[in-house]
Design an enzyme around this catalytic site. Structure first.
Site, PDB file in Angstrom:
ATOM      1  N   SER A 171       3.196   3.266   6.062  1.00 31.99           N
ATOM      2  CA  SER A 171       3.260   2.531   7.326  1.00 31.99           C
ATOM      3  C   SER A 171       4.508   1.660   7.399  1.00 31.99           C
ATOM      4  CB  SER A 171       2.017   1.665   7.501  1.00 31.99           C
ATOM      5  OG  SER A 171       0.874   2.469   7.606  1.00 31.99           O
ATOM      6  N   HIS A 213       4.154  -3.803   6.931  1.00 37.52           N
ATOM      7  CA  HIS A 213       4.688  -3.588   8.277  1.00 37.52           C
ATOM      8  C   HIS A 213       5.882  -4.503   8.543  1.00 37.52           C
ATOM      9  CE1 HIS A 213       0.899  -1.699  10.339  1.00 37.52           C
ATOM     10  NE2 HIS A 213       1.316  -1.008   9.300  1.00 37.52           N
TER      11      HIS A 213
END
Length: 193
Positions: free
Chosen positions: A90, A148
């Site tokens: 991610s 992230h």
């Protein structure tokens, strides 16, 4: 932590044991839905990032982003005492998204389930960073918010400064790296004497 950082930057074989999981986590996902969502975002932004960077540079940035975002996640988890798995996939996807949104902030984006609602790439990036910052600060466990953020910040930095500092000057860096590795190999760092 200090010992881990030291062994990571040496040519000792134990450093491979620390670096390999961070690289391999670039391809790790929690679930089939997690993988499908990441692959959809990567597919959506892949043509833009490849046209910006080219294939070779994209691969280098993507793999670097996975390692960097996993490292940021490890640091955040050690700081908060939450020892959960860190997955760099991610974070690497966030690097791609942030790089494209930084280079093309006026591009129009839409959510797959709400195609009638459009917004600029710049606003989308701000909203994602705000969401992940809040998630990290408030301890939400919905996503790996540190990974992230690490990926997004790396993507923004790379397209703003990294391309000029690293990619355009990669020949001296590669030469220096090979010289350093050759010196360490000759001193009993795991190679032939």
């Amino acid at each position: 932590m200090r010992r881990m950082m030291f062994t990571y930057f040496t040519s000792d074989p134990s450093s491979r044991a620390l670096c390999s999981p961070m690289l391999l986590s670039t391809f790790s996902h929690f679930s089939l839905f997690h993988m499908a969502a990441n692959m959809y975002v990567l597919w959506s932004f892949s043509s833009s990032i490849v046209s910006l960077l080219g294939c070779e540079q994209f691969i280098a940035v993507y793999l670097s982003a996975g390692v960097i975002s996993t490292f940021v996640s490890y640091v955040a988890k050690m700081a908060t005492g939450r020892f959960e798995p860190s997955l760099g996939a991610s974070g690497a996807i966030m690097t791609v998204l942030a790089a494209v949104c930084t280079k093309m902030p006026e591009a129009k984006l839409a959510i797959i389930f709400l195609p009638m609602f459009t917004f600029t790439a710049g606003n989308a990036l701000k909203a994602i960073i705000a969401f992940d910052t809040a998630g990290l600060a408030l301890g939400w466990r919905l996503f790996d918010h540190a990974a992230h953020l690490g990926g997004a910040l790396f993507g923004m930095w790379y397209v703003t400064y990294g391309h000029e500092l690293i990619w355009k000057n990669r020949e001296p860096l590669v030469k220096a790296w090979h010289e350093m590795r050759t010196k360490n190999t000759g001193k009993g760092g795991g190679g032939k004497s």
